[in-house]
Design a protein around this motif. Structure first.
Motif, PDB file in Angstrom:
ATOM      1  N   HIS A   1      22.090  67.811  76.435  1.00  0.00           N
ATOM      2  CA  HIS A   1      22.214  68.155  75.015  1.00  0.00           C
ATOM      3  C   HIS A   1      22.013  66.879  74.211  1.00  0.00           C
ATOM      4  O   HIS A   1      22.439  65.806  74.614  1.00  0.00           O
ATOM      5  CB  HIS A   1      23.595  68.746  74.724  1.00  0.00           C
TER       6      HIS A   1
ATOM      7  N   THR B   1      22.514  64.924  70.415  1.00  0.00           N
ATOM      8  CA  THR B   1      23.378  65.009  69.229  1.00  0.00           C
ATOM      9  C   THR B   1      22.578  65.243  67.960  1.00  0.00           C
ATOM     10  O   THR B   1      23.146  65.298  66.880  1.00  0.00           O
ATOM     11  CB  THR B   1      24.244  63.744  69.078  1.00  0.00           C
TER      12      THR B   1
ATOM     13  N   LEU C   1      20.387  71.898  62.370  1.00  0.00           N
ATOM     14  CA  LEU C   1      21.639  71.533  61.707  1.00  0.00           C
ATOM     15  C   LEU C   1      21.307  70.370  60.787  1.00  0.00           C
ATOM     16  O   LEU C   1      20.719  69.381  61.222  1.00  0.00           O
ATOM     17  CB  LEU C   1      22.672  71.113  62.758  1.00  0.00           C
TER      18      LEU C   1
ATOM     19  N   TYR D   1      29.903  75.538  62.986  1.00  0.00           N
ATOM     20  CA  TYR D   1      28.595  74.870  62.897  1.00  0.00           C
ATOM     21  C   TYR D   1      27.895  75.291  61.602  1.00  0.00           C
ATOM     22  O   TYR D   1      27.400  74.463  60.834  1.00  0.00           O
ATOM     23  CB  TYR D   1      27.801  75.322  64.120  1.00  0.00           C
TER      24      TYR D   1
ATOM     25  N   ARG E   1      29.824  73.835  58.602  1.00  0.00           N
ATOM     26  CA  ARG E   1      29.597  72.385  58.436  1.00  0.00           C
ATOM     27  C   ARG E   1      28.259  72.132  57.766  1.00  0.00           C
ATOM     28  O   ARG E   1      28.120  71.230  56.939  1.00  0.00           O
ATOM     29  CB  ARG E   1      29.607  71.688  59.812  1.00  0.00           C
TER      30      ARG E   1
ATOM     31  N   ILE F   1      31.309  66.671  65.772  1.00  0.00           N
ATOM     32  CA  ILE F   1      30.098  66.685  66.619  1.00  0.00           C
ATOM     33  C   ILE F   1      30.516  66.797  68.091  1.00  0.00           C
ATOM     34  O   ILE F   1      29.999  67.630  68.842  1.00  0.00           O
ATOM     35  CB  ILE F   1      29.238  65.419  66.404  1.00  0.00           C
TER      36      ILE F   1
ATOM     37  N   SER G   1      31.812  70.249  68.915  1.00  0.00           N
ATOM     38  CA  SER G   1      30.752  71.254  68.808  1.00  0.00           C
ATOM     39  C   SER G   1      29.855  71.214  70.051  1.00  0.00           C
ATOM     40  O   SER G   1      29.612  72.234  70.700  1.00  0.00           O
ATOM     41  CB  SER G   1      29.926  70.977  67.537  1.00  0.00           C
ATOM     42  N   VAL G   2      29.386  70.016  70.370  1.00  0.00           N
ATOM     43  CA  VAL G   2      28.490  69.880  71.534  1.00  0.00           C
ATOM     44  C   VAL G   2      29.224  70.304  72.802  1.00  0.00           C
ATOM     45  O   VAL G   2      28.751  71.138  73.577  1.00  0.00           O
ATOM     46  CB  VAL G   2      28.008  68.415  71.668  1.00  0.00           C
TER      47      VAL G   2
ATOM     48  N   LYS H   1      30.262  74.175  73.575  1.00  0.00           N
ATOM     49  CA  LYS H   1      29.150  75.008  74.089  1.00  0.00           C
ATOM     50  C   LYS H   1      28.818  74.637  75.525  1.00  0.00           C
ATOM     51  O   LYS H   1      28.572  75.485  76.378  1.00  0.00           O
ATOM     52  CB  LYS H   1      27.882  74.791  73.252  1.00  0.00           C
TER      53      LYS H   1
HETATM   54  N1  URA Z   1      24.546  69.449  68.254  1.00  0.00           N
HETATM   55  C1  URA Z   1      25.589  70.327  68.219  1.00  0.00           C
HETATM   56  O1  URA Z   1      25.630  71.284  68.991  1.00  0.00           O
HETATM   57  N2  URA Z   1      26.569  70.120  67.334  1.00  0.00           N
HETATM   58  C2  URA Z   1      26.586  69.090  66.475  1.00  0.00           C
HETATM   59  O2  URA Z   1      27.515  68.956  65.710  1.00  0.00           O
HETATM   60  C3  URA Z   1      25.508  68.180  66.500  1.00  0.00           C
HETATM   61  C4  URA Z   1      24.500  68.370  67.415  1.00  0.00           C
END
Ligand code: URA
Length: 435
Positions: free
Chosen positions: A95, A97, A127, A177, A180, A192, A195-196, A199
């Motif tokens: 993933h 950022t 995003l 998400y 934000r 961040i 969130s990352v 998931k």
């Molecule tokens: N990717 C995400 O899933 N969330 C974030 O906040 C930034 C990048």
């Protein structure tokens, strides 16, 4: 008589604790995430709390609990029972950022698949100023990321990867998400990281590789902040039993020569065909090397999969499995504008943020949650930093379906590049590795 169970907390109190710089208790965090997921905490209350978190930050224990509560808000996939040729799948994911021109997932997944890895990828949409993998892949006619759990399982066994909208995974993140994105609270380390990782911890990968961006086009601009973000996520992964490593990579300049949706898919196809920009190839291979090591796969050369066509073959199979038709030409915005060089010399620095904002204004990203994006919107970069420039030649091409978007996009590009007499300083793409 009121028979409803009283709530253990109330949102104004929780917001005020964080507003005043306090530390939220585990119970308060669990309550607010559950309440927001199920509609008992309102959007405006969560927006205020997110802003308080943005301004006040979170202690490591709060980030850990917030992340765990987001994971708990939905299902957690488990693919450890799946087998290929009688062996458990080497389940690994990556993933980022969030970057500009960051299409790396598109060539990376097929490389890892071709080397024997299996990738369950819960991917996101754009995003802020950054693009989203799903928005890019949906530029391919017919491609869908709405996969059922059974389809994901089937694809992991048959094809080696599945790229899907998070759906029932970490639904708290889906709501937060989107909130934000419209409340100026994207650029926050705790938000961040949670969130990352929410998931990624829920999606069923057994190991993770993170591409943590540093620089003007990243959400966190300084190396110090990005390093702290990377370490926080590596620690969260370890705490949840998912070994996690991170690369810190440069995001001052856009990656490659394409920023947008279909244009980035086209560039990814060039990489899969054995060509493409050096930086996109280098980052794809660096991340593939990390993913293969994290998955315990050795004795394979990821670069060979780009040379021998096996990664391209995997990509075709992945796209076909998800309904996409690569025989249909990728869309290109009908309204086109170019930026030309008014002098000869050498292309100077290109500011990733300026190019990102231009692509966003062209329609590659959204202004409001749920807005459609334009598949054909984007920017092509014809001269990258350090390349020779001839007076009058085209430096950038802008595409959109909405001609009125061209002028504001041109304004974003203004001042984001220069042509000079000498090459700008080289910026190392790979800054460090953690985990
Ligand atoms: N990717 C995400 O899933 N969330 C974030 O906040 C930034 C990048």
């Amino acid at each position: 008589m009121d028979t409803t169970t009283p709530e253990p907390f109330d949102a104004p109190t929780v917001i005020a604790i964080k507003r005043d710089g306090g530390v939220l208790s585990d119970a308060q965090i669990d309550w607010v995430i559950d309440g927001y997921t199920h509609g008992r905490v309102a959007d405006e209350q969560m927006a205020a709390l997110l802003m308080a978190i943005y301004l006040r930050g979170m202690a490591p224990g709060e980030i850990a609990r917030w992340t765990a509560a987001m994971v708990e808000s939905g299902q957690r996939f488990d693919f450890t029972d799946l087998r290929r040729d009688g062996k458990p799948l080497a389940l690994v994911d990556k993933h980022s950022t969030g970057g500009v021109g960051d299409k790396i997932t598109i060539p990376l997944l097929p490389v890892v698949m071709a080397c024997g890895g299996s990738v369950p990828q819960a991917a996101g949409r754009g995003l802020g100023h950054t693009g989203g993998t799903l928005d890019k892949l949906e530029a391919i006619r017919g491609f869908t990321a709405e996969l059922s759990k059974d389809q994901i399982r089937q694809q992991l066994c048959d094809v080696g990867a599945a790229v899907f909208a998070a759906g029932e995974l970490a639904p708290a993140d889906r709501k937060i998400y989107a909130l934000r994105d419209i409340t100026g609270t994207v650029e926050s380390l705790p938000l961040i990281a949670s969130s990352v990782m929410s998931k990624k911890l829920a999606e069923g990968a057994r190991a993770l590789v993170l591409d943590v961006k540093v620089g003007r086009g990243a959400f966190l601009k300084t190396e110090t902040e990005s390093r702290a973000l990377a370490q926080t996520m590596v620690d969260l992964g370890a705490a949840h039993g998912v070994p996690t490593r991170a690369l810190l990579t440069d995001m001052n300049r856009p990656l490659g020569r394409a920023v947008g949706n279909a244009v980035e898919v086209a560039e990814s196809l060039e990489v899969l065909a054995g060509g493409g920009p050096d930086d996109v190839v280098a980052l794809t291979l660096a991340l593939a090397t990390e993913m293969l090591a994290a998955a315990g796969i050795d004795g394979v050369d990821p670069a060979e999969t780009l040379r021998d066509g096996s990664a391209m073959d995997r990509f075709r199979r992945l796209v076909a499995a998800q309904g996409g038709d690569l025989s249909v030409e990728l869309p290109t915005g009908a309204a086109v504008e170019t930026v030309t060089a008014d002098r000869g010399g050498v292309m100077g620095d290109i500011d990733a943020m300026g190019v990102a904002m231009a692509a966003w204004r062209l329609g590659a990203g959204r202004a409001r949650p749920g807005d459609p994006v334009q598949a054909g919107a984007g920017v092509r970069i014809h001269r990258r930093p350090g390349e020779p420039v001839t007076a009058g030649e085209t430096l950038f091409t802008l595409y959109t379906d909405t001609p009125e978007r061209l002028r504001p996009a041109l304004a974003e590009l203004d001042g984001a590049w220069s042509v000079g007499d000498g090459a700008p300083p080289q910026l190392p793409l790979l800054i460090d590795r953690l985990g």
